[in-house]
Enzyme design. Sequence first.
Site, mmCIF file in Angstrom:
data_model
loop_
_atom_site.group_PDB
_atom_site.id
_atom_site.type_symbol
_atom_site.label_atom_id
_atom_site.label_comp_id
_atom_site.label_asym_id
_atom_site.label_seq_id
_atom_site.Cartn_x
_atom_site.Cartn_y
_atom_site.Cartn_z
ATOM 1 N N ASP A 1 0.962 -0.214 0.383
ATOM 2 C CA ASP A 1 0.539 -1.519 0.878
ATOM 3 C C ASP A 1 -0.945 -1.697 0.554
ATOM 4 O OD1 ASP A 1 3.067 -1.944 1.809
ATOM 5 O OD2 ASP A 1 2.538 -2.029 3.933
ATOM 6 N N HIS B 1 -0.468 3.837 2.726
ATOM 7 C CA HIS B 1 -1.493 2.798 2.626
ATOM 8 C C HIS B 1 -2.576 3.261 1.659
ATOM 9 C CE1 HIS B 1 0.455 1.346 6.322
ATOM 10 N NE2 HIS B 1 0.017 0.168 5.920
#
Length: 313
Positions: A132, A284
């Site tokens: 992400d 992430h």
Amino acid sequence: MKKKIAMIVCISMLSAGCSTFYQGQEVDYSKWAATEPGESVMATLPPETTPDETSSLTEVTTTETTPEVTVPYISDEELMCLDNTEIGYGQGVQFDENGVPYGATDFNSKYSKYSSYAVAETDVKEIYLTFDLGYENGYTEKILDTLKEHDVKAVFFVTGGYCKYADPAIIQRIIDEGHVLGNHGQNHKSLSDLLEVSVADAEAELTVLQDYIRETYDYEMVYMRPPEGVYSERSLALAQRMGYKTLLWSFAYADWDTANQPDQFEAYQKITAHPHCGEIMLLHAVSSTNTAILGDVIEEYEAKGYTFTTPSL
């Protein structure tokens, strides 16, 4: 008031023969978006609904996905009849004998009909690595270097905020090196919240970013990940209608807080603890820990016979 109006519309439609034909850790993400994101709300799963044999649906073919799939057409009115209860996804900590979290298989059993998946249902030892990208923290190019060194392809879910402030060369490199670019929302807002306003507002959350990526990079996104993993039956159906496949995850951990990064050894153990076929791994890209251990994680999975590949769901 908006919910009451939507309910009145649905009741009036049902009386006229319309039916619901589909079966259909809170995080501060303020840095991830061009505007403030919606809050996640944990809720119970909506009840399953059954198809109505009298529903007059036409078939449309979506050609933007691989392989090509056919999905039922759904009108705005039918869409508004679907449950919009907001659900915060988590894979859970209970696993089956193959290492697959029950939360992921439960999600698939309810929502794969909407081209939405938390794990790929396969017996092949394949891993889908996803990142992400809400904002740039100086690590994405290092991550790309590691992926190139190990000949691994991944999916990068970008937001409008990332595209606005990050170096465009990074996005171009992601595309040029054969990775997949996914839609994480223009403003990192909850689609279910926006659907309480209007279908058009919810669609814009995806199409504004979609159009920008298409016009700037000549690239067509076909995968979507809802911000914070928050979704509703209605929002998944909307994404499907727009030609998207929704990818959640079967592994994720608390790696997003840049001021409180996990210990590298503990993170490595956590990531590699329950490998499973069809695993959708969420990391992430803002994480210094993930950046440091990514090569070791890849090597550990490959030593166990797994292959990293991009989705073909």
